[in-house]
Design an enzyme around this catalytic site. Structure first.
Site, PDB file in Angstrom:
ATOM      1  N   ASP A 118      17.421   4.795  39.215  1.00  6.55           N
ATOM      2  CA  ASP A 118      18.927   4.517  39.904  1.00  6.55           C
ATOM      3  C   ASP A 118      18.383   4.101  41.519  1.00  6.55           C
ATOM      4  O   ASP A 118      17.441   4.587  41.893  1.00  6.55           O
ATOM      5  CB  ASP A 118      19.768   5.737  39.573  1.00  6.55           C
ATOM      6  CG  ASP A 118      20.860   5.788  40.468  1.00  6.55           C
ATOM      7  OD1 ASP A 118      21.585   4.489  40.581  1.00  6.55           O
ATOM      8  OD2 ASP A 118      21.300   6.600  41.229  1.00  6.55           O
ATOM      9  N   ASP A 129      21.327   4.264  44.299  1.00  4.74           N
ATOM     10  CA  ASP A 129      21.940   5.074  45.386  1.00  4.74           C
ATOM     11  C   ASP A 129      21.860   6.579  45.066  1.00  4.74           C
ATOM     12  O   ASP A 129      21.942   6.997  43.900  1.00  4.74           O
ATOM     13  CB  ASP A 129      23.318   4.634  45.407  1.00  4.74           C
ATOM     14  CG  ASP A 129      23.527   3.202  45.595  1.00  4.74           C
ATOM     15  OD1 ASP A 129      24.486   2.759  46.511  1.00  4.74           O
ATOM     16  OD2 ASP A 129      22.739   2.458  45.147  1.00  4.74           O
TER      17      ASP A 129
END
EC number: 3.1.3.3
Length: 322
Positions: free
Chosen positions: A116, A118
Site C-alpha cells: 500500500d 498512503d
C-alpha cells in the site's frame, strides 16, 4: 559443550554461544534442537540480554532460543514452539514485534512485495493533505479515517472526497509531493529486496501523481493507483477510469505474480487499511503495518513497532533455520 551460565552471556544476543539454548530466568541450558521451519521470531531495536530476560520472566515459561542475528539496528531472535497470544501481547507491551515462521517466503528465492502507499510506503494520506490545501481538509480527513477502518465503502468514499476538490488548483499536487515523507525503512527495504532479485510494487487507493514519483525514485517494478482528472489546471472533482479498491489491489498482486512467474508462496503484501485486507490474505505472507484495529485483528502477521525494515526482519527468518 562446556556449561554456559547466564553471566557468561554477552549483552548482544546475536553473539550468544551455544545456540540453541533454553533460557529460564538465570538458568541457561544448551540444547541439541532442530526445528525446521517451525517456531517464531521476536525482534526490535535494543533487544539485548536484559530486555530478553525481562520478557521471559513476564512470560513465565522457558524460551528455547534457536538462533539470533542482526538486521541493521534490529536484533532478531528465533524461538522454538508456537507463538501464543500471551507471548504476542507481552512483546507488544515491551515495544517488540513478533511473527510466526511457518509461511515466510524464502529471502534468497526471487519474490514479490506489493505495498500500500498512503500510511505504509509514505507517512501521510495524500488525499487529506490535498484537501487541506484545497480548504476541505477536516471533512475529508474524517471520511478517510472511517474508510480505512472499514466503516465506509471505499469507492463511494473516495469519489465523495475527490468531489470536494472540484475547482481547486492542481498545483496543490506538486506542493504535497515536494514534502512527501517516506516511511522510515522504505528505501533500505526496497534496496535490500531488489539486490536479492525481488520485485517491489505499489498498489494504492491513492493517486498516480505520487505513486509514479515513488516508482521513479525507488525504481519500483510497477505501481497502480487512481488518476485525478484535471482540466485547465483545475481539479474536476472526478477520478479517471476504474477505482483501485480492495479487490483491485488483490488482483494486482496475483497478476504481477503470474506476470513474473513468482509462486504466490513467494509473495508478500503489506498495508494498514481495511481496503488492504484482500491483498494481505491473497499473499503468501500478509502483513498489517501499523494498521487499523480491524486489520490487525484479521491479519496473521502484524508490525506494531518496527519501521518497514521489520518486513526484512521477518523475511530474514527464512535464512536462519536449523
Amino acid at each position: 559443550m562446556p556449561n554456559i551460565t547466564w553471566c557468561d552471556l554477552p549483552e548482544d544476543v546475536s553473539l550468544w554461544p551455544g545456540l540453541p539454548l533454553s533460557l529460564s530466568g538465570d538458568e541457561v541450558m544448551p540444547l541439541d534442537y532442530h526445528a525446521g521451519r517451525s517456531g517464531w521470531l521476536l525482534y526490535g531495536r535494543g533487544l539485548d540480554k536484559q530486555r530478553l530476560t525481562q520478557y521471559q520472566s513476564k512470560l513465565g515459561a522457558a524460551m528455547v532460543i534457536v538462533a539470533a542475528w542482526c538486521v541493521e539496528d534490529y536484533q532478531v531472535i528465533r524461538l522454538a514452539g508456537s507463538l501464543t497470544a500471551r507471548a504476542t501481547r507481552l512483546a507488544h507491551e515491551a515495544q517488540l514485534d513478533v511473527a510466526p515462521l511457518g509461511k515466510i517466503p524464502h529471502l534468497r528465492t526471487p519474490g514479490l512485495l506489493v505495498m500500500d502507499m498512503d500510511s505504509t510506503a509514505i507517512q501521510i494520506e495524500c488525499i487529506d493533505e490535498i484537501a487541506k490545501l484545497a480548504g476541505t481538509g477536516e471533512m475529508v480527513a474524517e471520511v478517510t479515517e472511517r474508510a480505512m477502518r472499514g466503516e465506509l465503502d471505499f469507492t463511494a468514499s473516495l469519489r465523495s472526497r475527490v468531489a470536494t476538490l472540484k475547482g481547486a488548483d492542481a498545483n496543490i499536487l506538486q506542493q504535497v509531493r515536494e514534502n512527501l515523507p517516506l516511511m522510515p525503512g522504505l528505501t533500505q527495504l526496497v534496496l535490500k529486496l531488489e539486490t536479492l532479485g525481488w520485485k517491489v510494487a505499489i498498489a494504492s487507493g491513492g493517486f498516480t501523481f505520487f505513486a509514479e514519483y515513488l516508482r521513479d525514485k525507488l525504481r519500483l517494478t510497477a505501481v497502480v493507483a487512481n488518476e485525478l482528472e484535471i482540466m485547465d489546471g483545475k481539479f474536476t472533482g472526478n477520478v479517471i477510469g476504474d477505482i483501485v479498491d480492495a479487490q483491485y489491489k488483490a488482483k494486482t498482486l496475483t497478476r504481477l505474480a503470474q506476470e513474473y512467474e513468482i509462486p504466490l508462496a513467494q509473495t508478500v503484501a503489506i498495508g494498514d487499511g481495511a481496503n488492504d485486507l484482500p491483498m494481505i490474505k491473497a499473499a503468501g505472507l500478509g502483513i498489517a503495518y501499523h494498521a487499523k484495529p480491524k486489520v490487525n485483528e484479521k491479519a496473521e502477521v502484524t508490525i506494531r513497532h518496527a519501521d518497514l525494515m521489520g518486513v526484512f526482519c521477518i523475511l530474514s527468518g527464512s535464512l536462519n533455520q536449523k
